[in-house]
Design a protein around this motif. Structure first.
Motif, PDB file in Angstrom:
ATOM      1  N   TYR A  93       0.881  -1.173  -0.025  1.00 29.70           N
ATOM      2  CA  TYR A  93       0.181  -0.126  -0.049  1.00 29.70           C
ATOM      3  C   TYR A  93       0.855   1.222   0.205  1.00 29.70           C
ATOM      4  O   TYR A  93       1.921   1.252   0.678  1.00 29.70           O
ATOM      5  N   THR A  94       0.370   2.283  -0.799  1.00 35.14           N
ATOM      6  CA  THR A  94       1.229   3.471  -0.760  1.00 35.14           C
ATOM      7  C   THR A  94       0.346   4.616  -1.048  1.00 35.14           C
ATOM      8  O   THR A  94      -0.871   4.426  -1.423  1.00 35.14           O
ATOM      9  N   ASN A  95       0.724   5.581  -0.818  1.00 38.15           N
ATOM     10  CA  ASN A  95      -0.018   6.856  -1.184  1.00 38.15           C
ATOM     11  C   ASN A  95       0.495   7.563  -2.327  1.00 38.15           C
ATOM     12  O   ASN A  95       1.628   7.260  -2.998  1.00 38.15           O
ATOM     13  N   ALA A  96      -0.020   8.763  -2.799  1.00 35.46           N
ATOM     14  CA  ALA A  96       0.258   9.370  -3.948  1.00 35.46           C
ATOM     15  C   ALA A  96       1.839   9.907  -3.956  1.00 35.46           C
ATOM     16  O   ALA A  96       2.266  10.121  -5.132  1.00 35.46           O
ATOM     17  N   ARG A  97       2.432  10.076  -2.704  1.00 35.69           N
ATOM     18  CA  ARG A  97       3.738  10.411  -2.738  1.00 35.69           C
ATOM     19  C   ARG A  97       4.700   9.449  -2.854  1.00 35.69           C
ATOM     20  O   ARG A  97       6.010   9.406  -3.015  1.00 35.69           O
ATOM     21  N   GLY A  98       4.144   8.034  -2.781  1.00 35.73           N
ATOM     22  CA  GLY A  98       4.994   6.890  -3.029  1.00 35.73           C
ATOM     23  C   GLY A  98       5.785   6.446  -1.689  1.00 35.73           C
ATOM     24  O   GLY A  98       6.621   5.797  -1.570  1.00 35.73           O
ATOM     25  N   GLU A  99       4.802   6.777  -0.695  1.00 33.13           N
ATOM     26  CA  GLU A  99       5.517   6.615   0.528  1.00 33.13           C
ATOM     27  C   GLU A  99       4.528   5.294   1.128  1.00 33.13           C
ATOM     28  O   GLU A  99       3.197   5.208   0.963  1.00 33.13           O
ATOM     29  N   TRP A 100       5.214   4.116   1.497  1.00 28.24           N
ATOM     30  CA  TRP A 100       4.453   2.865   1.812  1.00 28.24           C
ATOM     31  C   TRP A 100       3.925   3.000   3.419  1.00 28.24           C
ATOM     32  O   TRP A 100       4.336   3.623   4.104  1.00 28.24           O
ATOM     33  N   PHE A 101       2.751   2.249   3.518  1.00 25.89           N
ATOM     34  CA  PHE A 101       2.126   2.183   4.699  1.00 25.89           C
ATOM     35  C   PHE A 101       1.246   0.956   4.986  1.00 25.89           C
ATOM     36  O   PHE A 101       1.192   0.315   3.859  1.00 25.89           O
ATOM     37  N   ASP A 102       1.051   0.881   6.217  1.00 23.08           N
ATOM     38  CA  ASP A 102       0.378  -0.395   6.639  1.00 23.08           C
ATOM     39  C   ASP A 102      -1.147  -0.086   6.819  1.00 23.08           C
ATOM     40  O   ASP A 102      -1.459   0.662   7.733  1.00 23.08           O
ATOM     41  N   PRO A 103      -2.099  -0.574   6.113  1.00 18.82           N
ATOM     42  CA  PRO A 103      -3.583  -0.198   6.037  1.00 18.82           C
ATOM     43  C   PRO A 103      -4.097  -0.558   7.372  1.00 18.82           C
ATOM     44  O   PRO A 103      -5.234  -0.031   7.826  1.00 18.82           O
ATOM     45  N   GLU A 104      -3.586  -1.529   8.152  1.00 15.75           N
ATOM     46  CA  GLU A 104      -4.114  -2.018   9.469  1.00 15.75           C
ATOM     47  C   GLU A 104      -3.837  -1.003  10.719  1.00 15.75           C
ATOM     48  O   GLU A 104      -4.549  -1.298  11.461  1.00 15.75           O
ATOM     49  N   LYS A 105      -2.894  -0.225  10.537  1.00 13.81           N
ATOM     50  CA  LYS A 105      -2.670   0.899  11.551  1.00 13.81           C
ATOM     51  C   LYS A 105      -3.252   1.848  11.559  1.00 13.81           C
ATOM     52  O   LYS A 105      -3.834   2.344  10.446  1.00 13.81           O
TER      53      LYS A 105
END
Length: 105
Positions: A93-105
């Motif tokens: 999962y990533t945002n529009a800036r290309g930063e990865w994130f965990d959707p469960e947090k």
């Protein structure tokens, strides 16, 4: 007067017999198979060629040798990408800036 302790003893015996018979009559029921329900997320399919160069560059940088097999987007501009790496696949999962994130947090 002598009958009162005898009545109390009989009552105690009757109540204890009810508990014993109730314990013996319990039946173990077989378990039903567990039904797996997929959680529906709010991501909509997106063509891979419509992804921004920022997202493509982030995948190339952080997952060398991986290709984007599927892409999804949500209403707020986050992306769900399914990456193909040889015979394996990985969902990131990533945002529009290309930063990865965990959707469960």
């Amino acid at each position: 007067m002598k009958k009162i302790p005898m009545i109390a003893l009989l009552c105690a015996i009757v109540f204890s017999m009810q508990n014993v018979s109730a314990q013996q009559s319990q039946e173990v029921l077989p378990l039903d198979p567990i039904e797996v329900v997929e959680v529906q997320d709010n991501y909509q399919p997106l063509k891979v060629d419509r992804l921004s160069e920022i997202i493509k560059a982030a995948v190339e940088k952080d997952f060398p040798g991986a290709s984007i097999a599927e892409a999804y987007t949500d209403k707020i501009g986050n992306y769900k990408l399914v990456l193909a790496m040889g015979n394996d696949s990985k969902t990131v999962y990533t945002n529009a800036r290309g930063e990865w994130f965990d959707p469960e947090k």
